[in-house]
Scaffold this motif. Structure first.
Motif, PDB file in Angstrom:
ATOM      1  N   VAL A 128       0.978  -1.250   0.049  1.00 45.26           N
ATOM      2  CA  VAL A 128      -0.384   0.310   0.054  1.00 45.26           C
ATOM      3  C   VAL A 128       1.162   0.964   0.012  1.00 45.26           C
ATOM      4  O   VAL A 128       1.860   1.997   0.945  1.00 45.26           O
ATOM      5  N   VAL A 129       0.654   1.960  -0.532  1.00 42.29           N
ATOM      6  CA  VAL A 129       1.510   3.335  -1.023  1.00 42.29           C
ATOM      7  C   VAL A 129       1.154   4.633  -0.213  1.00 42.29           C
ATOM      8  O   VAL A 129      -0.314   4.805  -1.097  1.00 42.29           O
ATOM      9  N   CYS A 130       1.670   5.256   0.391  1.00 43.80           N
ATOM     10  CA  CYS A 130       1.152   6.779   0.537  1.00 43.80           C
ATOM     11  C   CYS A 130       2.337   7.416  -0.193  1.00 43.80           C
ATOM     12  O   CYS A 130       3.087   7.314  -0.615  1.00 43.80           O
ATOM     13  N   TYR A 131       2.079   8.390  -0.143  1.00 41.00           N
ATOM     14  CA  TYR A 131       2.841  10.414   0.072  1.00 41.00           C
ATOM     15  C   TYR A 131       3.503  10.456   1.269  1.00 41.00           C
ATOM     16  O   TYR A 131       2.783  10.756   1.527  1.00 41.00           O
ATOM     17  N   ARG A 132       5.328  10.290   0.775  1.00 41.67           N
ATOM     18  CA  ARG A 132       5.560  10.742   2.382  1.00 41.67           C
ATOM     19  C   ARG A 132       5.985  11.662   1.818  1.00 41.67           C
ATOM     20  O   ARG A 132       7.103  12.501   0.692  1.00 41.67           O
ATOM     21  N   ALA A 133       6.131  13.311   3.210  1.00 46.47           N
ATOM     22  CA  ALA A 133       6.507  14.220   2.716  1.00 46.47           C
ATOM     23  C   ALA A 133       7.316  13.567   2.642  1.00 46.47           C
ATOM     24  O   ALA A 133       9.104  14.024   3.400  1.00 46.47           O
ATOM     25  N   GLN A 134       8.369  15.555   1.954  1.00 46.73           N
ATOM     26  CA  GLN A 134       9.746  15.632   2.087  1.00 46.73           C
ATOM     27  C   GLN A 134       9.532  17.095   2.504  1.00 46.73           C
ATOM     28  O   GLN A 134      10.006  18.087   1.878  1.00 46.73           O
ATOM     29  N   PRO A 135      10.121  17.126   3.579  1.00 47.31           N
ATOM     30  CA  PRO A 135       9.801  18.622   5.304  1.00 47.31           C
ATOM     31  C   PRO A 135      10.487  19.761   4.103  1.00 47.31           C
ATOM     32  O   PRO A 135      10.650  21.069   3.569  1.00 47.31           O
ATOM     33  N   GLU A 136      11.858  19.312   3.601  1.00 44.97           N
ATOM     34  CA  GLU A 136      13.354  20.927   3.382  1.00 44.97           C
ATOM     35  C   GLU A 136      12.639  20.892   2.222  1.00 44.97           C
ATOM     36  O   GLU A 136      12.126  22.252   1.890  1.00 44.97           O
ATOM     37  N   ARG A 137      12.200  19.991   0.909  1.00 46.08           N
ATOM     38  CA  ARG A 137      11.657  20.647  -0.285  1.00 46.08           C
ATOM     39  C   ARG A 137      10.305  21.687   0.573  1.00 46.08           C
ATOM     40  O   ARG A 137      10.113  21.757  -0.504  1.00 46.08           O
ATOM     41  N   MET A 138       9.905  21.127   1.102  1.00 45.06           N
ATOM     42  CA  MET A 138       8.498  22.031   1.433  1.00 45.06           C
ATOM     43  C   MET A 138       8.440  23.159   1.542  1.00 45.06           C
ATOM     44  O   MET A 138       7.732  24.544   1.474  1.00 45.06           O
ATOM     45  N   ASP A 139       9.807  23.390   2.513  1.00 45.71           N
ATOM     46  CA  ASP A 139      10.129  24.826   3.356  1.00 45.71           C
ATOM     47  C   ASP A 139      10.648  25.564   2.194  1.00 45.71           C
ATOM     48  O   ASP A 139      10.168  26.771   2.076  1.00 45.71           O
ATOM     49  N   PHE A 140      11.552  24.788   0.783  1.00 44.86           N
ATOM     50  CA  PHE A 140      11.358  25.849  -0.215  1.00 44.86           C
ATOM     51  C   PHE A 140      10.087  25.741  -0.415  1.00 44.86           C
ATOM     52  O   PHE A 140      10.162  27.311  -1.166  1.00 44.86           O
ATOM     53  N   VAL A 141       9.450  25.620  -1.002  1.00 44.93           N
ATOM     54  CA  VAL A 141       7.769  26.057  -1.372  1.00 44.93           C
ATOM     55  C   VAL A 141       7.246  27.304  -0.425  1.00 44.93           C
ATOM     56  O   VAL A 141       6.709  27.695  -1.476  1.00 44.93           O
ATOM     57  N   ALA A 142       7.641  26.609   0.245  1.00 42.00           N
ATOM     58  CA  ALA A 142       6.365  27.949   1.367  1.00 42.00           C
ATOM     59  C   ALA A 142       7.043  29.288   1.701  1.00 42.00           C
ATOM     60  O   ALA A 142       6.718  29.889   1.493  1.00 42.00           O
ATOM     61  N   GLN A 143       8.636  28.528   1.240  1.00 45.80           N
ATOM     62  CA  GLN A 143       9.426  30.478   1.252  1.00 45.80           C
ATOM     63  C   GLN A 143       8.864  30.931  -0.091  1.00 45.80           C
ATOM     64  O   GLN A 143       9.558  32.049   0.382  1.00 45.80           O
ATOM     65  N   LEU A 144       9.127  29.756  -1.284  1.00 47.56           N
ATOM     66  CA  LEU A 144       8.649  30.536  -2.778  1.00 47.56           C
ATOM     67  C   LEU A 144       7.597  30.834  -3.024  1.00 47.56           C
ATOM     68  O   LEU A 144       7.340  32.674  -2.925  1.00 47.56           O
ATOM     69  N   ALA A 145       6.275  31.090  -2.316  1.00 50.03           N
ATOM     70  CA  ALA A 145       4.944  30.925  -2.187  1.00 50.03           C
ATOM     71  C   ALA A 145       5.069  32.431  -0.809  1.00 50.03           C
ATOM     72  O   ALA A 145       4.201  33.264  -1.366  1.00 50.03           O
ATOM     73  N   ARG A 146       5.725  32.205   0.162  1.00 46.09           N
ATOM     74  CA  ARG A 146       5.655  33.668   0.997  1.00 46.09           C
ATOM     75  C   ARG A 146       6.394  35.085  -0.113  1.00 46.09           C
ATOM     76  O   ARG A 146       6.504  35.952  -0.091  1.00 46.09           O
ATOM     77  N   ARG A 147       7.267  34.426  -0.366  1.00 43.52           N
ATOM     78  CA  ARG A 147       8.343  35.492  -1.604  1.00 43.52           C
ATOM     79  C   ARG A 147       6.889  36.098  -2.424  1.00 43.52           C
ATOM     80  O   ARG A 147       7.195  37.555  -2.685  1.00 43.52           O
ATOM     81  N   TRP A 148       6.410  35.291  -3.441  1.00 40.82           N
ATOM     82  CA  TRP A 148       5.395  36.053  -3.917  1.00 40.82           C
ATOM     83  C   TRP A 148       4.393  36.594  -3.022  1.00 40.82           C
ATOM     84  O   TRP A 148       4.052  37.739  -3.851  1.00 40.82           O
ATOM     85  N   VAL A 149       3.783  36.404  -2.278  1.00 41.85           N
ATOM     86  CA  VAL A 149       3.023  37.299  -1.513  1.00 41.85           C
ATOM     87  C   VAL A 149       3.437  38.441  -0.850  1.00 41.85           C
ATOM     88  O   VAL A 149       1.961  39.356  -1.140  1.00 41.85           O
ATOM     89  N   GLU A 150       4.885  38.345  -0.430  1.00 44.26           N
ATOM     90  CA  GLU A 150       5.446  39.746   0.487  1.00 44.26           C
ATOM     91  C   GLU A 150       5.488  40.745  -0.870  1.00 44.26           C
ATOM     92  O   GLU A 150       5.361  41.788  -1.036  1.00 44.26           O
ATOM     93  N   LEU A 151       5.650  40.275  -2.715  1.00 42.23           N
ATOM     94  CA  LEU A 151       6.316  41.025  -3.510  1.00 42.23           C
ATOM     95  C   LEU A 151       4.837  42.151  -4.056  1.00 42.23           C
ATOM     96  O   LEU A 151       4.884  42.684  -4.135  1.00 42.23           O
ATOM     97  N   ALA A 152       3.873  41.224  -3.569  1.00 43.72           N
ATOM     98  CA  ALA A 152       2.072  41.958  -3.619  1.00 43.72           C
ATOM     99  C   ALA A 152       2.262  43.368  -2.111  1.00 43.72           C
ATOM    100  O   ALA A 152       1.519  43.603  -2.343  1.00 43.72           O
ATOM    101  N   ARG A 153       2.462  42.887  -1.177  1.00 43.03           N
ATOM    102  CA  ARG A 153       1.606  43.277  -0.326  1.00 43.03           C
ATOM    103  C   ARG A 153       3.008  44.712   0.140  1.00 43.03           C
ATOM    104  O   ARG A 153       2.526  45.654  -0.037  1.00 43.03           O
ATOM    105  N   VAL A 154       4.440  44.127  -0.300  1.00 42.31           N
ATOM    106  CA  VAL A 154       5.179  45.349   0.465  1.00 42.31           C
ATOM    107  C   VAL A 154       5.430  46.470  -1.145  1.00 42.31           C
ATOM    108  O   VAL A 154       4.863  46.298  -1.899  1.00 42.31           O
TER     109      VAL A 154
END
Length: 772
Positions: A346-372
């Motif tokens: 039975v297969v599941c999707y296993r999280a990759q936290p370090e890559r998740m952090d990269f994507v989270a920071q990318l999302a945060r920076r795009w939001v900041e680009l609109a907010r600043v």
């Protein structure tokens, strides 16, 4: 060939044989979706002990002929009932289906249904049961949920395996639902109670099948990483964003929570070729593709390519059609548990936290680009420099890059970005200003001042933050940073100028004392210390909110690392990090633009190719054209003059060596063979004249004017586009039809004398000889 045991999330190569390690059973269910298999395995645990023997498998794990044959021999030929749920249609498992059809001829009950919500009449027609019965099983699988899974098992056993288990019809479940790891039937308020008031909201879209199969562990971890990055998550499960009802619910939720960014883990594309200008979402916010990889993590780490062809198609190439920002894999397939009853992993999707952090920071920076506020934004414009000579600074294909950069600076200033003082008067003046400081030219490097630099201590701190393998690779190839040509007086120099808080930089060289043209796309050459210092300074000292790489193309996206689905050890990732990257790029080279999108999360802003015009004819070619026109006119009025012109034309053809282009025999007679060589010459001259050529360079932000505008529009509209109908048709064909000329200007013998009607509006345009 080798016999290999399959691994969860892994696929056996075509030159080996996959062995699923299963024994025969009465019922075999094959699903190309691992989430469906996980749900069925979970439900199978509740089946009674006397339920018929059962096997579950993913047909994508037995792809080549030898693997299929082995599975048929070991398992499928012994089954009484085989149910196949397949994504993509017959073509995705053609040989396997052919073997199933042979088993059906021997009496095996065969049921084939699509693996998604779209009917597949071609696939379903191969079933050996009535269509309404196959459709019922399809709906059990598509609706999902444990109750429907149990009813599926009972229906199969009751209908075709001689059991008397009661079963009901498929029960519809919500097509779109908010997910929460704690609440069984969550409401929006459950998330809002956890949100921080100043954090932006990110909608996290994922397939409902994950929710139905209880495969939401990776969603839980991603929500935690988003919260740690200063983002309020709102996970939403959807059947498909192509389904209007699902999309409508998502759109309303986005508006209700004032979402600042969308993190989309669903595959494929929303957009349609029939409506290319329709936006996928009505809300004007970034959409970032977060990749739930189909492969396992060890395979990804060991692969030079990174993600496999299925992920490239589903999660990268097709989402690019929607304009999504391509990020990184956030999860990989892994073994959740072993179902002994169905003999399946039975297969599941296993999280990759370090890559998740990269994507989270990318999302945060795009939001900041609109907010600043604009006056506080720091934007860096990067000009390519290939080869690394001063005369090649700002060398973009088809683009006047210096003028383009200046137009961008002017636009930024008009929008209130921090640019102090007067800007250079022209693109040339901008380059001259850049040449007032250090550049990549080693011969003059020590003679020029440096306007910004990075201290060796600061550089060493950032260098130590790189993965160990990256550090060792740089030291092994380039030695200590003190040996770098950009090192001066304890600091590493950064080439560029600041206009207020806005920076214009010269992209560093990929190496020194090397053949620049040979190493520009070198997949193995690691960047030197000076290159690292440039991007370290941009990110950590200057503090860029976004970078703009101006024009095709720079060298960052060609640095060593995986092709797609980058890791933290891939050089574009290690240097640029999760910075928003905007990339004006020539529209007619999407292939190389994709490299920047996939490896540096670039948002490509297409710009026009250089203005186009007709090549026309000049010099001896023009003389030949005039002689040919005179010849065709003399043919009707003065045959003796026409024969003289034939000899003059052939003489000029030989003098200009065009006879070689036309492959004419040296013994050709001007009179006797005129029917051979004259039409060939005429067609040759017309082809040259009508050829489309560049006329100058495009300037980003400016549309061609005057003659160049007309010629460019004609070049773009002269042939059909899209379906070739209506507004997409050829303007030449439209004119021919409007003037009732009775011929196809795109499918005719060029240079033929014109014998049809001559409309007065066309005659008024030119008094030249009429030809096709």
């Amino acid at each position: 060939m080798h016999l290999l045991r399959t691994q969860p999330g892994g696929f056996v190569s075509d030159d080996n044989i996959a062995d699923l390690g299963q024994t025969p059973a009465e019922l075999v269910i094959l699903c190309s979706g691992d989430s469906s298999l996980a749900l069925l395995a979970e439900a199978a645990q509740q089946l009674p002990d006397d339920y018929p023997s059962l096997r579950l498998a993913n047909p994508m794990q037995v792809q080549n002929h030898a693997s299929v044959d082995l599975y048929v021999d070991q398992v499928l030929q012994h089954a009484k009932v085989i149910l196949l749920s397949l994504h993509g249609g017959i073509g995705y498992w053609r040989y396997g289906i052919e073997q199933l059809m042979q088993l059906a001829e021997r009496g095996v009950t065969l049921i084939l249904v699509p693996g998604d919500d779209r009917p597949d009449p071609e696939l379903s027609a191969l079933s050996t049961v009535p269509a309404e019965q196959a459709e019922r099983l399809w709906h059990f699988l598509r609706q999902g949920g444990r109750h429907n899974a149990l009813q599926l098992f009972n229906c199969l056993a009751g209908q075709w395996l001689g059991r008397a288990y009661p079963w009901g019809e498929p029960q519809a479940l919500p097509r779109t639902a908010i997910y929460h790891p704690v609440h069984a039937s969550p409401q929006l308020s459950d998330w809002q109670a956890q949100w921080q008031p100043d954090f932006p909201v990110a909608a996290l879209l994922f397939y409902r099948s994950h929710l139905q199969a209880a495969n939401t562990g990776f969603v839980d971890v991603f929500c935690q990483r988003l919260q740690a990055a200063g983002i309020n998550p709102l996970p939403i499960a959807v059947v498909s964003l192509k389904e209007p009802g699902c999309l409508a619910v998502v759109q309303d939720l986005l508006d209700e929570v004032d979402a600042g960014v969308i993190l989309n883990t669903t595959g494929f594309a929303q957009s349609s070729p029939e409506a290319p200008h329709v936006r996928p979402f009505r809300r004007n916010i970034p959409v970032i593709q977060a990749i739930c990889a189909q492969d396992n993590e060890p395979g990804w780490r060991d692969s030079e390519q990174g993600l496999g062809p299925r992920d490239l198609a589903m999660h990268i190439a097709l989402p690019e059609l929607d304009g999504r920002i391509i990020s990184r894999p956030i999860s990989f397939k892994d073994l959740a548990w072993r179902s002994e009853r169905s003999q399946s992993d039975v297969v599941c999707y296993r999280a990759q936290p370090e890559r998740m952090d990269f994507v989270a920071q990318l999302a945060r920076r795009w939001v900041e680009l609109a907010r600043v506020p604009n006056p506080h934004k720091r934007i860096a414009l990067i000009l390519a420099n290939y080869p690394t000579r001063d005369g090649r600074i700002g060398n973009g294909v088809g683009l006047d890059t210096p003028a383009a950069a200046l137009n961008i600076l002017r636009a930024l200033k008009q929008q209130g970005y921090p640019l102090d003082g007067e800007l250079p008067a022209s693109g040339t003046a901008l380059i001259q200003a850049l040449l007032g400081g250090v550049s990549n030219d080693l011969e003059s490097l020590d003679l020029r001042p440096c306007h910004q630099s990075l201290g060796l201590d600061e550089y060493a701190e950032q260098f130590r933050a790189l993965p160990h393998a990256n550090q060792q690779a740089v030291l092994a190839r380039w030695g200590r940073p003190e040996n770098d040509p950009m090192f001066r007086d304890g600091r590493l120099m950064i080439a560029g100028l600041r206009f207020g808080l806005t920076f214009v930089g010269i992209q560093p060289a990929r190496g020194y004392q090397v053949d620049a043209s040979a190493v520009y796309h070198d997949p193995d050459l690691v960047p030197p210390h000076g290159y690292l210092a440039f991007y370290f300074w941009l990110r950590h000292t200057y503090g860029a909110h976004a970078v703009v790489h101006v024009g095709k193309h720079g060298n960052l996206e060609w640095l060593p690392g995986k092709g797609v689905g980058l890791s933290d050890e891939c050089w574009p990732d290690a240097l640029l990090g999760p910075l928003p990257n905007v990339y004006p790029f020539i529209v007619n080279d999407p292939g190389e633009g994709a490299q920047a999108k996939r490896r540096t999360q670039a948002v490509i802003i297409d710009h026009l190719m250089p203005p186009l015009t007709r090549a026309e004819t000049y010099g001896p070619l023009r003389d030949l054209e005039l002689l040919a026109d005179e010849y065709y006119e003399a043919q009707l009025l003065d045959p003796r003059r026409a024969r003289e012109l034939q000899r003059d034309i052939l003489k000029l053809v030989r003098e200009t060596h065009i006879d070689r282009e036309l492959e004419l025999d040296e013994q050709l007679d001007s009179d006797a063979d005129a029917a051979i060589w004259l039409p060939r010459l005429d067609t040759y001259l017309c082809d040259l004249k009508e050829s489309q050529i560049r006329d100058g360079l495009h300037i980003f932000g400016e549309s061609p004017t005057g003659r160049l505008r007309i010629d460019t529009l004609l070049a773009l509209l002269r042939i059909p586009r899209g379906d070739g109908r209506g507004a997409q048709s050829s303007v030449l064909r439209a004119l021919s039809k409007a003037f009732d000329l009775g011929f196809d200007p795109l499918d005719c013998a060029l240079a033929e004398p014109w014998t049809a009607r001559r409309p007065a509006p066309l005659s008024a345009v030119s008094d030249a000889l009429w030809r096709t």
